[in-house]
Design an enzyme around this catalytic site. Sequence first.
Site, PDB file in Angstrom:
ATOM      1  N   LYS A 177       0.777  -1.205  -0.051  1.00  6.89           N
ATOM      2  CA  LYS A 177      -0.038   0.002   0.114  1.00  6.89           C
ATOM      3  C   LYS A 177       0.771   1.158   0.120  1.00  6.89           C
ATOM      4  O   LYS A 177       1.883   1.219   0.400  1.00  6.89           O
ATOM      5  CB  LYS A 177      -1.065   0.150   1.292  1.00  6.89           C
ATOM      6  CG  LYS A 177      -0.484  -0.378   2.588  1.00  6.89           C
ATOM      7  CD  LYS A 177       0.453   0.339   3.240  1.00  6.89           C
ATOM      8  CE  LYS A 177       0.152   1.796   3.395  1.00  6.89           C
ATOM      9  NZ  LYS A 177       1.205   2.573   4.171  1.00  6.89           N
ATOM     10  N   HIS A 207      -0.642  -4.444   6.168  1.00  5.80           N
ATOM     11  CA  HIS A 207      -0.359  -5.369   7.325  1.00  5.80           C
ATOM     12  C   HIS A 207      -1.219  -5.170   8.524  1.00  5.80           C
ATOM     13  O   HIS A 207      -1.091  -6.064   9.317  1.00  5.80           O
ATOM     14  CB  HIS A 207       1.180  -5.240   7.575  1.00  5.80           C
ATOM     15  CG  HIS A 207       1.393  -3.731   8.143  1.00  5.80           C
ATOM     16  ND1 HIS A 207       1.278  -2.588   7.807  1.00  5.80           N
ATOM     17  CD2 HIS A 207       1.763  -3.328   9.436  1.00  5.80           C
ATOM     18  CE1 HIS A 207       1.564  -1.602   8.396  1.00  5.80           C
ATOM     19  NE2 HIS A 207       1.918  -2.114   9.606  1.00  5.80           N
ATOM     20  N   LYS A 211      -2.569  -8.019  11.785  1.00 11.29           N
ATOM     21  CA  LYS A 211      -2.172  -8.081  13.266  1.00 11.29           C
ATOM     22  C   LYS A 211      -3.254  -8.663  14.099  1.00 11.29           C
ATOM     23  O   LYS A 211      -4.237  -8.771  13.760  1.00 11.29           O
ATOM     24  CB  LYS A 211      -2.538  -6.524  13.565  1.00 11.29           C
ATOM     25  CG  LYS A 211      -1.250  -5.562  13.104  1.00 11.29           C
ATOM     26  CD  LYS A 211      -1.410  -4.118  13.344  1.00 11.29           C
ATOM     27  CE  LYS A 211      -0.452  -3.200  13.159  1.00 11.29           C
ATOM     28  NZ  LYS A 211       1.123  -3.285  13.357  1.00 11.29           N
ATOM     29  N   GLU A 245       1.512   7.632  16.318  1.00  8.58           N
ATOM     30  CA  GLU A 245       2.777   7.410  16.186  1.00  8.58           C
ATOM     31  C   GLU A 245       3.701   8.198  16.588  1.00  8.58           C
ATOM     32  O   GLU A 245       3.633   9.493  16.535  1.00  8.58           O
ATOM     33  CB  GLU A 245       3.200   7.083  14.688  1.00  8.58           C
ATOM     34  CG  GLU A 245       2.492   5.899  13.942  1.00  8.58           C
ATOM     35  CD  GLU A 245       3.387   5.678  12.612  1.00  8.58           C
ATOM     36  OE1 GLU A 245       4.122   5.238  12.463  1.00  8.58           O
ATOM     37  OE2 GLU A 245       2.760   6.368  11.648  1.00  8.58           O
ATOM     38  N   ASP A 264      -1.210   7.422   3.467  1.00 12.32           N
ATOM     39  CA  ASP A 264      -0.393   6.507   4.175  1.00 12.32           C
ATOM     40  C   ASP A 264      -0.994   5.629   5.114  1.00 12.32           C
ATOM     41  O   ASP A 264      -0.923   4.375   5.154  1.00 12.32           O
ATOM     42  CB  ASP A 264       0.910   7.207   4.704  1.00 12.32           C
ATOM     43  CG  ASP A 264       1.882   6.336   5.209  1.00 12.32           C
ATOM     44  OD1 ASP A 264       2.269   5.668   4.524  1.00 12.32           O
ATOM     45  OD2 ASP A 264       2.229   6.352   6.454  1.00 12.32           O
ATOM     46  N   HIS A 269      -5.089   1.339   6.425  1.00 16.78           N
ATOM     47  CA  HIS A 269      -5.296   1.003   7.716  1.00 16.78           C
ATOM     48  C   HIS A 269      -6.578   1.281   8.228  1.00 16.78           C
ATOM     49  O   HIS A 269      -7.191   0.527   8.812  1.00 16.78           O
ATOM     50  CB  HIS A 269      -3.910   1.456   8.420  1.00 16.78           C
ATOM     51  CG  HIS A 269      -2.712   1.041   7.851  1.00 16.78           C
ATOM     52  ND1 HIS A 269      -2.343   0.110   6.936  1.00 16.78           N
ATOM     53  CD2 HIS A 269      -1.289   1.711   8.194  1.00 16.78           C
ATOM     54  CE1 HIS A 269      -1.191  -0.227   6.819  1.00 16.78           C
ATOM     55  NE2 HIS A 269      -0.607   0.973   7.375  1.00 16.78           N
ATOM     56  N   LYS A 369       1.693  11.631  12.991  1.00 16.96           N
ATOM     57  CA  LYS A 369       3.486  11.061  13.255  1.00 16.96           C
ATOM     58  C   LYS A 369       3.860  12.109  14.393  1.00 16.96           C
ATOM     59  O   LYS A 369       3.162  13.297  14.457  1.00 16.96           O
ATOM     60  CB  LYS A 369       3.939  11.213  12.142  1.00 16.96           C
ATOM     61  CG  LYS A 369       4.015  10.102  10.913  1.00 16.96           C
ATOM     62  CD  LYS A 369       4.975   9.682  10.305  1.00 16.96           C
ATOM     63  CE  LYS A 369       4.779   8.554   9.288  1.00 16.96           C
ATOM     64  NZ  LYS A 369       4.454   7.050   9.865  1.00 16.96           N
TER      65      LYS A 369
HETATM   66  P1  NDP Z   1      11.783   2.983   0.873  1.00 18.34           P
HETATM   67  O1  NDP Z   1      11.724   4.619   0.537  1.00 18.34           O
HETATM   68  O2  NDP Z   1      12.790   2.515   1.816  1.00 18.34           O
HETATM   69  O3  NDP Z   1      12.011   2.305  -0.570  1.00 18.34           O
HETATM   70  C1  NDP Z   1      12.593   1.112  -0.807  1.00 18.34           C
HETATM   71  C2  NDP Z   1      13.041   0.829  -1.895  1.00 18.34           C
HETATM   72  O4  NDP Z   1      12.748   1.169  -3.143  1.00 18.34           O
HETATM   73  C3  NDP Z   1      14.523   1.766  -1.853  1.00 18.34           C
HETATM   74  O5  NDP Z   1      15.262   1.138  -0.867  1.00 18.34           O
HETATM   75  C4  NDP Z   1      15.020   2.006  -3.128  1.00 18.34           C
HETATM   76  O6  NDP Z   1      15.923   1.034  -3.471  1.00 18.34           O
HETATM   77  C5  NDP Z   1      13.702   1.619  -4.002  1.00 18.34           C
HETATM   78  N1  NDP Z   1      13.498   3.013  -4.230  1.00 18.34           N
HETATM   79  C6  NDP Z   1      13.043   4.114  -3.416  1.00 18.34           C
HETATM   80  N2  NDP Z   1      12.691   5.296  -4.300  1.00 18.34           N
HETATM   81  C7  NDP Z   1      12.405   5.011  -5.524  1.00 18.34           C
HETATM   82  C8  NDP Z   1      11.977   5.692  -6.454  1.00 18.34           C
HETATM   83  N3  NDP Z   1      11.405   6.819  -6.365  1.00 18.34           N
HETATM   84  N4  NDP Z   1      11.671   4.730  -7.593  1.00 18.34           N
HETATM   85  C9  NDP Z   1      12.051   3.416  -7.640  1.00 18.34           C
HETATM   86  N5  NDP Z   1      12.481   2.779  -6.652  1.00 18.34           N
HETATM   87  C10 NDP Z   1      12.808   3.644  -5.552  1.00 18.34           C
HETATM   88  O7  NDP Z   1      10.317   2.797   1.188  1.00 18.34           O
HETATM   89  P2  NDP Z   1       9.746   1.905   2.326  1.00 18.34           P
HETATM   90  O8  NDP Z   1      10.655   0.414   2.209  1.00 18.34           O
HETATM   91  O9  NDP Z   1       9.488   2.832   3.642  1.00 18.34           O
HETATM   92  O10 NDP Z   1       8.369   1.580   1.671  1.00 18.34           O
HETATM   93  C11 NDP Z   1       7.984   0.802   0.575  1.00 18.34           C
HETATM   94  C12 NDP Z   1       6.666   0.469   0.286  1.00 18.34           C
HETATM   95  O11 NDP Z   1       6.246  -0.103   1.526  1.00 18.34           O
HETATM   96  C13 NDP Z   1       5.785   1.774   0.452  1.00 18.34           C
HETATM   97  O12 NDP Z   1       4.663   1.578  -0.536  1.00 18.34           O
HETATM   98  C14 NDP Z   1       5.179   1.968   1.614  1.00 18.34           C
HETATM   99  O13 NDP Z   1       3.945   2.306   1.644  1.00 18.34           O
HETATM  100  C15 NDP Z   1       5.266   0.283   2.191  1.00 18.34           C
HETATM  101  N6  NDP Z   1       5.191  -0.016   3.449  1.00 18.34           N
HETATM  102  C16 NDP Z   1       6.265   0.519   4.124  1.00 18.34           C
HETATM  103  C17 NDP Z   1       6.128   0.466   5.615  1.00 18.34           C
HETATM  104  C18 NDP Z   1       7.539   0.644   6.494  1.00 18.34           C
HETATM  105  O14 NDP Z   1       7.117   0.653   7.580  1.00 18.34           O
HETATM  106  N7  NDP Z   1       8.467   1.282   5.999  1.00 18.34           N
HETATM  107  C19 NDP Z   1       5.226  -0.367   6.415  1.00 18.34           C
HETATM  108  C20 NDP Z   1       4.033  -0.661   5.468  1.00 18.34           C
HETATM  109  C21 NDP Z   1       4.019  -0.455   4.196  1.00 18.34           C
HETATM  110  P3  NDP Z   1      16.914   1.025  -4.615  1.00 18.34           P
HETATM  111  O15 NDP Z   1      17.322   2.608  -4.929  1.00 18.34           O
HETATM  112  O16 NDP Z   1      17.999   0.263  -4.183  1.00 18.34           O
HETATM  113  O17 NDP Z   1      16.444   0.469  -5.737  1.00 18.34           O
HETATM  114  C1  BG6 Z   2       3.089   2.003   7.366  1.00 23.46           C
HETATM  115  C2  BG6 Z   2       2.960   3.527   6.953  1.00 23.46           C
HETATM  116  O1  BG6 Z   2       1.957   1.368   6.405  1.00 23.46           O
HETATM  117  O2  BG6 Z   2       2.598   1.776   8.704  1.00 23.46           O
HETATM  118  C3  BG6 Z   2       4.037   3.835   8.094  1.00 23.46           C
HETATM  119  O3  BG6 Z   2       3.484   3.487   5.725  1.00 23.46           O
HETATM  120  C4  BG6 Z   2       3.624   3.839   9.336  1.00 23.46           C
HETATM  121  O4  BG6 Z   2       4.287   5.411   7.832  1.00 23.46           O
HETATM  122  C5  BG6 Z   2       3.540   2.288   9.516  1.00 23.46           C
HETATM  123  O5  BG6 Z   2       4.724   3.865  10.270  1.00 23.46           O
HETATM  124  C6  BG6 Z   2       2.998   1.838  10.774  1.00 23.46           C
HETATM  125  O6  BG6 Z   2       2.945   0.511  10.968  1.00 23.46           O
HETATM  126  P1  BG6 Z   2       2.630  -0.223  12.528  1.00 23.46           P
HETATM  127  O7  BG6 Z   2       2.662  -1.436  12.351  1.00 23.46           O
HETATM  128  O8  BG6 Z   2       4.140   0.293  13.293  1.00 23.46           O
HETATM  129  O9  BG6 Z   2       1.503   0.562  13.130  1.00 23.46           O
END
Ligand code: NDP
Ligand code: BG6
Length: 519
Positions: A177, A207, A211, A245, A264, A269, A369
């Site tokens: 998402k 996710h 839970k 958060e 987000d 969620h 946040k």
């Molecule tokens: P990141 O910004 O850490 O991105 C993940 C990876 O994607 C990066 O390490 C990079 O890898 C690649 N990336 C970053 N920006 C771009 C871009 N503009 N275009 C293409 N690739 C890119 O994001 P998150 O890991 O935080 O989130 C990823 C997804 O997961 C999102 O959709 C978010 O909503 C979802 N999510 C995140 C959560 C969290 O706690 N972080 C929880 C639940 C869902 P590289 O440059 O090596 O290719």
């Molecule tokens: C993710 C959001 O989906 O959920 C984050 O992208 C957020 O911004 C996270 O921090 C919260 O997850 P949890 O499980 O810690 O409530």
Amino acid sequence: MPLTLDDVSFSQAEQRLPLSKPFTLVVFGASGDLARRKLLPALCALDCDGQLPAGARILGFARSDMTDDSFRDEVRKSASLSCHGHKLGEQQWQDFSARLLYFRGQYDSVSDFRGLQQRIEDLARQSGQPANCLFYLATPPGAFAPIVRSLKASGLARGSGGKVEQAGPWSRIIVEKPFGRDLQSALDLNAEIRQCFAERQIFRIDHYLGKETVQNLMVLRFANSVFEPIWNHKYIDHVQVTVAETLGAEGRAGYYDKSGAVRDIVQNHMMHLLCMVAMEPPGSLDADAVRNEKVKVLRSLRRIEPHCAASSVVRGQYTAGLMDGRDVPGYRQLKGVGPDSMTETFVAFKAFVDNWRWSGVPFYFRTGKRLPERRTTISIHFRPVPQVLFNAPPTGPVAANVLAIRVQPNEGISMEFQVKVPGMAMRIQRLKMDFSHAEAFGAEPPEAYQRLLLDAALGDQTLFTRDDEVEEAWKFVSPILEGCAMQPGEKLAFYEAGTWGPKEAFDLIADDGNRWHVT
Ligand code: NDP
Ligand code: BG6
């Protein structure tokens, strides 16, 4: 207090374990925050539990320059790695890391994807196993469509939805998402993915659905006879949902600044939490029976029209403040965020589910946040008792009953009710009857991603979002985004990090004579 539990298992995952067919899980965005903090630790925990089949591999895919070994080194640094809740032992790490591989590539390069396909087939040939594939889109949403196109063009997207008992390789896709940026882009993304995957192969992940406490909502409502008769507008005054958060958007600005709290948290969620609270009892526990009921709730949500959005939805952004005795920067001071960013890090609004059960019951939502505590709670506020007896002056008003569901942390449920304070006088006090998950079951609930990854590997879609669900959620959220963008200068309320959000969020609920339960 000792608990007597009649242990009845309804979990399809448990009933079908262990998995017999191995698979390759390709994680796109494997260098990112989600992969490092949640996905890989969840896979490691599954491995320790013996829930990954022999021969299952995890192939990280990203643009970052890494080898198999340096990828493993990066994974090992994750503070979240554990085994049965304890620090990972050397042998456990060796076993898990043997499953980890890395492939460097561009998300829009068909030739890189052909290389990926070759590698997957080589691995399958070496192990003599079918090349079952689970593709996990864990990049920022902008990369989802390019990845899907590359999967299609390279021929990697093929096979069936793959019931485990079926012969031949299967492939499935898990999509993070937010699914789209608005209704139109969600429709486009659905259409794009459907060109190469059937709906039964598509796992739109949220996710929150994995839970324990969210799943327990179904049990609370439908495995107990006391709640259902009073779970409606006749007895419930209002409902509150808070997703608070302490984290800021540090390190994720690239994603978050284009997203904001509405996309987000609210679109996904919070909409799922609403559905679990408000849906009608499904006819069975089948994936489609449950999801049909959730869709009906979303269809009944009263729309907040664009011209009303700016005045009825509170959008906030945190400024610098003090958290746990330490100074934290404001959102606009983060690396990757512009000094004039209008992205909201806080949202509060009131919604109505216009159906027979919920007619006239306000649902108040709030997420942010850099709030003082990490706390996700759903509270059901029952109507006050009539204004006679204890609820008449001079003793009244007597606080109404509240059923509070602590989604996280300190997972559990409490019921607030009135008791007489011992003594000669008739004094009343509010008390809590409390169920704590950790106390009752002796352990913290497992990480949501463990359950969801396992379900996806088994082909069970119950806890994943169906295409019409995601579209209905956007039908509610898109007009809000549109309306807020239309407002000149976009009304944004600022709040200090470490506080419970802007004053406007308190006014929103106070205007109805209520107040936030979590403060
Ligand atoms: P990141 O910004 O850490 O991105 C993940 C990876 O994607 C990066 O390490 C990079 O890898 C690649 N990336 C970053 N920006 C771009 C871009 N503009 N275009 C293409 N690739 C890119 O994001 P998150 O890991 O935080 O989130 C990823 C997804 O997961 C999102 O959709 C978010 O909503 C979802 N999510 C995140 C959560 C969290 O706690 N972080 C929880 C639940 C869902 P590289 O440059 O090596 O290719
Ligand atoms: C993710 C959001 O989906 O959920 C984050 O992208 C957020 O911004 C996270 O921090 C919260 O997850 P949890 O499980 O810690 O409530």
